[in-house]
Structure formats: C-alpha cells, structure tokens
Design an enzyme around this catalytic site. Structure first.
Site, mmCIF file in Angstrom:
data_model
loop_
_atom_site.group_PDB
_atom_site.id
_atom_site.type_symbol
_atom_site.label_atom_id
_atom_site.label_comp_id
_atom_site.label_asym_id
_atom_site.label_seq_id
_atom_site.Cartn_x
_atom_site.Cartn_y
_atom_site.Cartn_z
ATOM 1 N N SER A 143 40.465 0.404 59.581
ATOM 2 C CA SER A 143 40.268 -0.816 60.379
ATOM 3 C C SER A 143 40.291 -2.004 59.453
ATOM 4 O O SER A 143 39.945 -1.900 58.268
ATOM 5 C CB SER A 143 38.923 -0.758 61.101
ATOM 6 O OG SER A 143 38.600 -2.011 61.682
ATOM 7 N N TYR A 156 29.979 0.848 61.004
ATOM 8 C CA TYR A 156 31.434 0.983 61.162
ATOM 9 C C TYR A 156 32.143 0.382 59.950
ATOM 10 O O TYR A 156 33.040 0.999 59.362
ATOM 11 C CB TYR A 156 31.862 0.280 62.437
ATOM 12 C CG TYR A 156 33.327 0.374 62.776
ATOM 13 C CD1 TYR A 156 33.837 1.490 63.429
ATOM 14 C CD2 TYR A 156 34.209 -0.668 62.472
ATOM 15 C CE1 TYR A 156 35.179 1.585 63.768
ATOM 16 C CE2 TYR A 156 35.545 -0.588 62.802
ATOM 17 C CZ TYR A 156 36.031 0.535 63.453
ATOM 18 O OH TYR A 156 37.365 0.622 63.770
ATOM 19 N N LYS A 160 34.241 2.883 57.446
ATOM 20 C CA LYS A 160 35.689 2.690 57.423
ATOM 21 C C LYS A 160 36.161 2.276 56.025
ATOM 22 O O LYS A 160 37.253 2.652 55.585
ATOM 23 C CB LYS A 160 36.110 1.649 58.462
ATOM 24 C CG LYS A 160 36.054 2.154 59.891
ATOM 25 C CD LYS A 160 37.071 3.263 60.149
ATOM 26 C CE LYS A 160 37.188 3.594 61.623
ATOM 27 N NZ LYS A 160 38.217 4.620 61.904
#
Length: 262
Positions: A143, A156, A160
């Site tokens: 991402s 997150y 990531k």
C-alpha cells in the site's frame, strides 16, 4: 500483446473480491490457471466458477484463512495437488483503524500474521515448487501507506511497511532461482470495502456516499478519482510477464499521483 503467460498457474490470496478478484480475472484472460484463496467459501466458489467459465481456464477455490499457520498450510497443500504454482500474489489484507495508545497487542499480532507472516509462510511453502518448475514470480500487494502513512490506521501502516521490506529481502534471496519478487503500492482503489465504509459514514447525512468518495479523491489524488481494480490488475499482469523480466526487488506505486515525494 501475447504476454506468454498461457498455461501458467497463479495463486491469489484474497481472491474472491476486490483487487484479488480483478487480478484473478486479468490473469485468467491471459490463459493462466488460478488458485483463488479466501475465507468465505460460498462467494469464493461462485467467483472461481465464473472466472473459469468466462476465460476457459482451470480454477481452484481454496477456503482458508492465511492469517493462520493452518490456513497457509492448507493452501500450500492444495497448490501442490493442483500441480504447483508459477505465480504467487500475496493480496489478502484489510485496513485496521485504531490509535497506537489504544490498540491491544492482539490486534497488532493479528495484522502481523495477516500482512507479513502469510507472505513468509507461503514463500517457504511455494518457492521450492517454483524452483522445480524453472522459476516464477511473487508479487506483494502492499500500500502507499507503507511509506506515506494515514493517521487512523497505524497498524496497517507498520505491517504493510514490513511486507515491503520482506519483499525486497526475499527478492535478493530467490532471484538465483529465477524467481522475481516485487511490491505494488496502490493508492485509492475503489474496492467494495471503500464503498461499504462510505455508505456507513454517510448513512445519517443524506447518504451521498459517491460524493464522499469524490471528496476523498479530490483531497488525496491529483488524478481526482479512485482507480478501478481492473486498472491495478493490469499492472500486476504486466509484472507477472516476461515483459518485466528485469524488474527485481522493486516497489511500484500505482496511485494516481497520491505519493507526495519522489
């Protein structure tokens, strides 16, 4: 353009919806047989059947949770029964939504398992088969948040970012076996999760979820729109092909200009 992918086998996690499903469709359109892994068996089986019927390829739905060691073990076994794999797309994942001060250890551990350890375990399980088949491709769907974090999902962001580093180090280790590993950092892609969230946030404010999403795109992406899963999938297919034969250990941004640095 013939990408020389016909007859290869791809494994896609999170393959029954959103980006994963778009990648499955795009690879199948090139003649790739697809192993589709996801947690919800009914939707997975329905989509696998549709992909096979639409493109005339073999598909294998594998219901499993790759955030667990048992789930990845089951997926690896299913792939071996399918004859092995040439391509692995580590796509399964989701946003987190928390603060660092309030998030418990258990939440950190869950996303570490989902975003990082799933990729580690699947590499350990599938790379030997790729080596026997003469090589392969592994792609990690990370991402833009891996390098440009959003304030409301620190777990997150962190996991990531770890996935991106794992991808780089794996690339250096397995290129000797003719296995190319790369990362794709997407920006705003219009997945069902985005639509669901927008509808929830606007339910008591008139329900203009499309207007909400347009506002997000206007704020973050110079292109002023969300990308379609199919647009991102096309990039994945290219990286799987011999056309990207010199792409090793790289991170590619497909983000409509969202990244603020060079």
């Amino acid at each position: 353009m013939d990408l020389n992918l016909r007859g290869k086998v791809a494994v896609i996690t999170g393959g029954s919806i959103g980006i994963g499903l778009a990648v499955a469709d795009a690879l199948a359109a090139e003649g790739v047989d697809v192993v589709m892994a996801a947690r919800q068996p009914e939707r997975l089986e329905e989509e696998a059947k549709r992909v096979a019927g639409r493109h005339g390829v073999r598909t294998l739905p594998v219901a499993c949770d790759v955030a667990t060691a048992e789930g990845t073990k089951n997926l690896i076994a299913a792939v071996e029964s399918f004859g092995g794999a040439d391509i692995l797309i580590n796509n399964a994942g989701s946003g987190s939504n928390e603060t660092i001060m309030e998030a418990p250890d258990e939440k950190w551990q869950h996303y570490w398992e989902l975003h990082v350890m799933a990729a580690v375990r699947l590499a350990r399980g599938l790379v030997p088969g790729m080596k026997r088949r003469g090589g392969g491709v592994i792609l990690h769907n990370a991402s833009i948040c891996a390098t440009q974090p959003l304030w409301y999902e620190p777990i997150y962001n962190v996991t990531k970012s770890a996935l991106m580093m794992f991808s780089k180090t794996l690339a250096n280790e397995v290129i000797k076996d003719n296995i190319r590993v790369n990362t794709v950092n997407a920006g705003l892609i219009l997945t069902p999760d985005w639509i669901k969230t927008a509808k929830q946030l606007t339910a008591d404010k008139g329900g203009d979820w499309e207007g909400y999403l347009q506002g997000v795109a206007d704020e973050y992406a110079p292109i002023r729109r969300f990308g379609k899963p199919e647009e991102l999938a096309a990039f994945f297919v290219f990286l799987c092909s011999d056309r990207a034969s010199y792409s090793v250990g790289s991170t590619y941004y497909v983000d409509g200009g969202m990244l603020k640095t060079v």
